[in-house]
Design an enzyme around this catalytic site. Structure first.
Site, mmCIF file in Angstrom:
data_model
loop_
_atom_site.group_PDB
_atom_site.id
_atom_site.type_symbol
_atom_site.label_atom_id
_atom_site.label_comp_id
_atom_site.label_asym_id
_atom_site.label_seq_id
_atom_site.Cartn_x
_atom_site.Cartn_y
_atom_site.Cartn_z
ATOM 1 N N HIS A 1 0.837 -1.199 0.000
ATOM 2 C CA HIS A 1 0.000 0.000 0.000
ATOM 3 C C HIS A 1 0.876 1.255 0.000
ATOM 4 O O HIS A 1 2.067 1.200 0.328
ATOM 5 C CB HIS A 1 -0.887 0.041 1.258
ATOM 6 C CG HIS A 1 -1.978 -0.962 1.275
ATOM 7 N ND1 HIS A 1 -2.139 -1.865 2.306
ATOM 8 C CD2 HIS A 1 -2.983 -1.208 0.402
ATOM 9 C CE1 HIS A 1 -3.199 -2.635 2.062
ATOM 10 N NE2 HIS A 1 -3.721 -2.250 0.911
ATOM 11 N N CYS B 1 -2.500 -0.079 9.889
ATOM 12 C CA CYS B 1 -3.521 -1.022 9.394
ATOM 13 C C CYS B 1 -4.546 -1.411 10.447
ATOM 14 O O CYS B 1 -5.687 -1.756 10.118
ATOM 15 C CB CYS B 1 -2.859 -2.306 8.902
ATOM 16 S SG CYS B 1 -1.536 -2.090 7.722
#
Length: 266
Positions: free
Chosen positions: A162, A249
């Protein structure tokens, strides 16, 4: 940016079945990841956040990475549409919780968007175009962001899973970056702290209420961050890193400011 609330979810015993590109040198340890997750939640509480901790999702091994399925804005929450097909079902599970955080928006097909690709720096949002987030997903989120008075731009994800795996806003006009992002034109106006390849997981450092949360075990990155003069808390997230995750996350964080959001400083 001050955060007042956060959503987290405890890892289930099935977390070891989650998606990862990291070679596993030993079997994942459920008891250990629960200890690490509990310490993470305790740290958020200690920094003044009210944490809503959700039960494990036994149907979805990656569901404790709650950041990917929701982007929290002032007065609104955006349900994403994760790029990994195995994670699409997580969105419906978290939707009832998000209704308490304001208006509910959503990314629709054919858009794909993971929250891990959304980075806020002050009033601007960078949206990473990755294997999990496509241009249509970015466009839809951008329209939602614009309605609330923010600007946005897209950034190709040049390294890791990401955008926030490789670049994070650590306060003021400073970014913590992997080398692949050091010369990205979109980041030209920011000072940069470079993370060495040997300490790549440390790039996912999170700024929360004036304190930097840093993964444990990366001394060169910690030393570089100390120059910012901010409090630092190191957290052991070794099990999380082994599952392609990081500090950002594991929570969705909501700002107290009317003109800002979580997405993450993360």
């Amino acid at each position: 940016m001050q955060f007042s609330q956060a959503i987290t979810r405890r890892p289930g015993a099935n977390y070891r079945q989650g998606i990862t590109t990291v070679p596993l040198d030993r079997a994942p340890d459920h008891a250990r990841i629960l200890e690490q997750h509990a310490a993470y939640v305790k740290t958020l509480v200690g920094l003044g956040l009210r944490v809503t901790e959700l039960a494990p999702e036994h149907d979805f091994p990656d569901a404790y990475f709650v950041e990917d399925v929701a982007v929290m804005l002032a007065g609104a929450a955006v349900l994403t549409r994760p790029g990994a097909p195995s994670r699409l079902g997580e969105v419906a599970r978290i939707a009832p919780v998000l209704k308490a955080f304001g208006d509910l928006e959503e990314i629709r097909e054919p858009g794909l968007l993971d929250g891990g690709d959304v980075l806020q720096a002050a009033d601007h949002f960078f949206i990473g175009l990755s294997g999990r987030t496509n241009a249509e997903g970015a466009r839809q989120l951008g329209e939602i962001i614009e309605k609330r008075g923010f600007s946005w731009s897209t950034v190709p994800v040049a390294a890791a899973l990401h955008l926030k795996s490789g670049v994070n806003h650590v306060g003021d006009e400073t970014l913590l970056v992997l080398a692949a992002y050091a010369r990205v034109p979109a980041f030209a106006d920011y000072s940069k702290i470079l993370v060495s390849p040997q300490e790549a997981p440390a790039a996912n450092t999170v700024a929360v209420n004036g304190t930097l949360l840093v993964p444990m075990g990366f001394p060169r990155t910690r030393k570089a961050l100390e120059a910012l003069g901010r409090p630092i808390i190191e957290l052991d997230i070794s099990e999380v890193i082994r599952m392609d995750g990081g500090l950002s996350c594991m929570s969705d964080r909501k700002s107290t400011r009317l003109n800002s959001s979580h997405v993450s400083q993360s």
